[in-house]
Design a protein around this motif. Structure first.
Motif, PDB file in Angstrom:
ATOM      1  N   MET A  43       1.604  -6.010 -16.403  1.00  0.00           N
ATOM      2  CA  MET A  43       2.509  -6.640 -17.359  1.00  0.00           C
ATOM      3  C   MET A  43       3.522  -5.623 -17.874  1.00  0.00           C
ATOM      4  O   MET A  43       4.681  -5.961 -18.141  1.00  0.00           O
ATOM      5  CB  MET A  43       1.714  -7.238 -18.515  1.00  0.00           C
ATOM      6  N   ALA A  44       3.092  -4.368 -17.996  1.00  0.00           N
ATOM      7  CA  ALA A  44       4.035  -3.312 -18.370  1.00  0.00           C
ATOM      8  C   ALA A  44       4.926  -2.954 -17.192  1.00  0.00           C
ATOM      9  O   ALA A  44       6.119  -2.647 -17.366  1.00  0.00           O
ATOM     10  CB  ALA A  44       3.287  -2.081 -18.866  1.00  0.00           C
ATOM     11  N   ASN A  45       4.378  -2.984 -15.973  1.00  0.00           N
ATOM     12  CA  ASN A  45       5.179  -2.660 -14.787  1.00  0.00           C
ATOM     13  C   ASN A  45       6.335  -3.636 -14.604  1.00  0.00           C
ATOM     14  O   ASN A  45       7.427  -3.249 -14.170  1.00  0.00           O
ATOM     15  CB  ASN A  45       4.296  -2.656 -13.534  1.00  0.00           C
ATOM     16  N   VAL A  46       6.095  -4.914 -14.910  1.00  0.00           N
ATOM     17  CA  VAL A  46       7.169  -5.899 -14.770  1.00  0.00           C
ATOM     18  C   VAL A  46       8.010  -5.974 -16.042  1.00  0.00           C
ATOM     19  O   VAL A  46       8.944  -6.772 -16.132  1.00  0.00           O
ATOM     20  CB  VAL A  46       6.617  -7.298 -14.425  1.00  0.00           C
ATOM     21  N   GLN A  47       7.651  -5.154 -17.041  1.00  0.00           N
ATOM     22  CA  GLN A  47       8.374  -5.077 -18.319  1.00  0.00           C
ATOM     23  C   GLN A  47       8.427  -6.428 -19.021  1.00  0.00           C
ATOM     24  O   GLN A  47       9.472  -6.850 -19.542  1.00  0.00           O
ATOM     25  CB  GLN A  47       9.774  -4.513 -18.100  1.00  0.00           C
ATOM     26  N   ALA A  48       7.274  -7.100 -19.053  1.00  0.00           N
ATOM     27  CA  ALA A  48       7.186  -8.377 -19.746  1.00  0.00           C
ATOM     28  C   ALA A  48       7.484  -8.195 -21.235  1.00  0.00           C
ATOM     29  O   ALA A  48       6.979  -7.272 -21.872  1.00  0.00           O
ATOM     30  CB  ALA A  48       5.784  -8.965 -19.568  1.00  0.00           C
ATOM     31  N   ARG A  49       8.343  -9.032 -21.758  1.00  0.00           N
ATOM     32  CA  ARG A  49       8.781  -8.985 -23.168  1.00  0.00           C
ATOM     33  C   ARG A  49       9.322  -7.612 -23.554  1.00  0.00           C
ATOM     34  O   ARG A  49       9.226  -7.165 -24.693  1.00  0.00           O
ATOM     35  CB  ARG A  49       7.632  -9.384 -24.106  1.00  0.00           C
ATOM     36  N   MET A 157      -0.009  -4.035  -1.262  1.00  0.00           N
ATOM     37  CA  MET A 157       1.443  -4.060  -1.428  1.00  0.00           C
ATOM     38  C   MET A 157       1.846  -3.461  -2.782  1.00  0.00           C
ATOM     39  O   MET A 157       2.873  -2.787  -2.888  1.00  0.00           O
ATOM     40  CB  MET A 157       1.956  -5.491  -1.305  1.00  0.00           C
ATOM     41  N   ALA A 158       1.042  -3.696  -3.803  1.00  0.00           N
ATOM     42  CA  ALA A 158       1.343  -3.135  -5.118  1.00  0.00           C
ATOM     43  C   ALA A 158       1.308  -1.616  -5.075  1.00  0.00           C
ATOM     44  O   ALA A 158       2.207  -0.938  -5.596  1.00  0.00           O
ATOM     45  CB  ALA A 158       0.341  -3.655  -6.155  1.00  0.00           C
ATOM     46  N   PHE A 159       0.279  -1.040  -4.444  1.00  0.00           N
ATOM     47  CA  PHE A 159       0.193   0.414  -4.325  1.00  0.00           C
ATOM     48  C   PHE A 159       1.396   0.965  -3.560  1.00  0.00           C
ATOM     49  O   PHE A 159       1.981   1.985  -3.949  1.00  0.00           O
ATOM     50  CB  PHE A 159      -1.095   0.813  -3.595  1.00  0.00           C
ATOM     51  N   LEU A 160       1.760   0.310  -2.484  1.00  0.00           N
ATOM     52  CA  LEU A 160       2.882   0.779  -1.668  1.00  0.00           C
ATOM     53  C   LEU A 160       4.175   0.782  -2.470  1.00  0.00           C
ATOM     54  O   LEU A 160       4.913   1.783  -2.489  1.00  0.00           O
ATOM     55  CB  LEU A 160       3.025  -0.096  -0.423  1.00  0.00           C
ATOM     56  N   LEU A 161       4.470  -0.319  -3.136  1.00  0.00           N
ATOM     57  CA  LEU A 161       5.735  -0.431  -3.871  1.00  0.00           C
ATOM     58  C   LEU A 161       5.775   0.512  -5.071  1.00  0.00           C
ATOM     59  O   LEU A 161       6.812   1.126  -5.350  1.00  0.00           O
ATOM     60  CB  LEU A 161       5.942  -1.872  -4.315  1.00  0.00           C
ATOM     61  N   LEU A 162       4.656   0.643  -5.780  1.00  0.00           N
ATOM     62  CA  LEU A 162       4.627   1.570  -6.915  1.00  0.00           C
ATOM     63  C   LEU A 162       4.797   3.012  -6.436  1.00  0.00           C
ATOM     64  O   LEU A 162       5.445   3.831  -7.102  1.00  0.00           O
ATOM     65  CB  LEU A 162       3.325   1.406  -7.694  1.00  0.00           C
ATOM     66  N   GLY A 163       4.227   3.323  -5.277  1.00  0.00           N
ATOM     67  CA  GLY A 163       4.410   4.664  -4.709  1.00  0.00           C
ATOM     68  C   GLY A 163       5.857   4.914  -4.338  1.00  0.00           C
ATOM     69  O   GLY A 163       6.417   5.983  -4.618  1.00  0.00           O
ATOM     70  N   ILE A 164       6.495   3.928  -3.715  1.00  0.00           N
ATOM     71  CA  ILE A 164       7.907   4.057  -3.347  1.00  0.00           C
ATOM     72  C   ILE A 164       8.767   4.200  -4.598  1.00  0.00           C
ATOM     73  O   ILE A 164       9.753   4.950  -4.617  1.00  0.00           O
ATOM     74  CB  ILE A 164       8.353   2.839  -2.516  1.00  0.00           C
ATOM     75  N   ASN A 176      11.838   4.047 -10.003  1.00  0.00           N
ATOM     76  CA  ASN A 176      12.804   3.010  -9.678  1.00  0.00           C
ATOM     77  C   ASN A 176      12.365   1.677 -10.270  1.00  0.00           C
ATOM     78  O   ASN A 176      11.300   1.146  -9.923  1.00  0.00           O
ATOM     79  CB  ASN A 176      12.935   2.890  -8.150  1.00  0.00           C
ATOM     80  N   VAL A 177      13.164   1.130 -11.163  1.00  0.00           N
ATOM     81  CA  VAL A 177      12.757  -0.051 -11.930  1.00  0.00           C
ATOM     82  C   VAL A 177      12.547  -1.269 -11.039  1.00  0.00           C
ATOM     83  O   VAL A 177      11.538  -1.976 -11.155  1.00  0.00           O
ATOM     84  CB  VAL A 177      13.788  -0.372 -13.031  1.00  0.00           C
ATOM     85  N   GLY A 178      13.488  -1.516 -10.138  1.00  0.00           N
ATOM     86  CA  GLY A 178      13.392  -2.694  -9.282  1.00  0.00           C
ATOM     87  C   GLY A 178      12.151  -2.682  -8.413  1.00  0.00           C
ATOM     88  O   GLY A 178      11.424  -3.678  -8.315  1.00  0.00           O
ATOM     89  N   VAL A 179      11.878  -1.539  -7.786  1.00  0.00           N
ATOM     90  CA  VAL A 179      10.713  -1.433  -6.906  1.00  0.00           C
ATOM     91  C   VAL A 179       9.421  -1.494  -7.715  1.00  0.00           C
ATOM     92  O   VAL A 179       8.439  -2.123  -7.307  1.00  0.00           O
ATOM     93  CB  VAL A 179      10.779  -0.124  -6.091  1.00  0.00           C
ATOM     94  N   THR A 180       9.421  -0.852  -8.885  1.00  0.00           N
ATOM     95  CA  THR A 180       8.236  -0.873  -9.733  1.00  0.00           C
ATOM     96  C   THR A 180       7.932  -2.285 -10.223  1.00  0.00           C
ATOM     97  O   THR A 180       6.767  -2.696 -10.279  1.00  0.00           O
ATOM     98  CB  THR A 180       8.427   0.066 -10.942  1.00  0.00           C
ATOM     99  N   LYS A 181       8.969  -3.040 -10.576  1.00  0.00           N
ATOM    100  CA  LYS A 181       8.753  -4.421 -10.991  1.00  0.00           C
ATOM    101  C   LYS A 181       8.175  -5.251  -9.850  1.00  0.00           C
ATOM    102  O   LYS A 181       7.269  -6.075 -10.068  1.00  0.00           O
ATOM    103  CB  LYS A 181      10.071  -5.041 -11.473  1.00  0.00           C
TER     104      LYS A 181
END
Length: 231
Positions: A43-49, A157-164, A176-181
């Motif tokens: 929820m923090a990774n997608v910056q909810a609220r 996929m979450a691990f891969l994208l967060l790593g990227i 990177n905000v977009g990839v992390t989201k």
């Protein structure tokens, strides 16, 4: 005919044989610990609220996703479930390691000082290592159920994208905000699949009006055998 699956134990609801010892099934506990802790972080990774600081998850990572999930993994050993013990214990270790990184007293982040690039690279290596490990688990779910496979696939996929996201940070050194989201979205999916599988292992006709019927993968050996026999 009972469906045959690729590994023993009771982590995969509906497809596992009865254990040779009379113990409760620890898998739903481990899956719930994983799902809840993953949900809070993502929820923090997608910056909810507008939330960007995930510090609250540290408590969950130590005591629920970490310690409790590690215990559930050890109990899977008792139930002769090698896959369950490996998966739950490993991800319990992941959450404990994550919490240690985020805890100032360990001095892990502060050890890098002003070397933000070095910190981002090491965090990326940490996450990509977990991507590689989880990919091996994904391969071990190809003959299980659809929900069980999707749990590990979305987590991978979450691990891969967060790593990227850490490999290609912004000029300010932030991930990177977009990839992390995007990684956060896959993490949230993984959390819900974990809860779904946990519910499948908890809900019975005796305690719930709603139960979950496992949907086997098309190439599940038991599923194929049942289709051949019925045909």
């Amino acid at each position: 005919m009972e469906l045959i699956h690729a590994f023993g134990g009771t982590l995969n609801p509906g497809l596992a044989p009865a254990p040779s010892r009379k113990f409760a099934n620890p898998a739903p506990l481990g899956l719930c610990a994983f799902g809840l802790t993953t949900f809070v972080l993502c929820m923090a990774n997608v910056q909810a609220r507008g939330v960007t600081n995930p510090s609250v998850v540290i408590g969950c990572a130590y005591f629920y996703g970490g310690f409790i999930q590690l215990c559930a993994g050890m109990w899977e050993m008792v139930l002769e479930n090698t896959f369950g013990a490996t998966a739950l214990s490993s991800f319990g270790g992941f959450w404990l390691a994550f919490a240690a990184i985020e805890t100032d007293a360990f001095g892990i982040v502060s050890a890098y000082g002003d070397d933000i690039n070095g910190l981002n690279n090491m965090l990326a290596f940490f996450l990509i290592a977990w991507f590689i490990f989880t990919f091996g688990l994904v391969l071990c779910t190809l003959r299980s159920t659809v929900a069980f496979f999707l749990l590990f696939f979305t987590l991978d996929m979450a691990f891969l994208l967060l790593g990227i996201g850490h490999l290609y940070p912004t000029d300010a050194g932030a991930p990177n905000v977009g990839v992390t989201k995007a990684g956060g979205v896959f993490g949230l999916l993984s959390a819900f699949f974990a809860w779904y599988n946990a519910f499948a292992g908890l809900a019975t006709k005796e305690n719930s009006l709603i139960t979950v019927r496992p949907i086997p993968m098309p190439w599940n050996l038991g599923y194929k055998a049942t289709k051949t026999k019925s045909g």
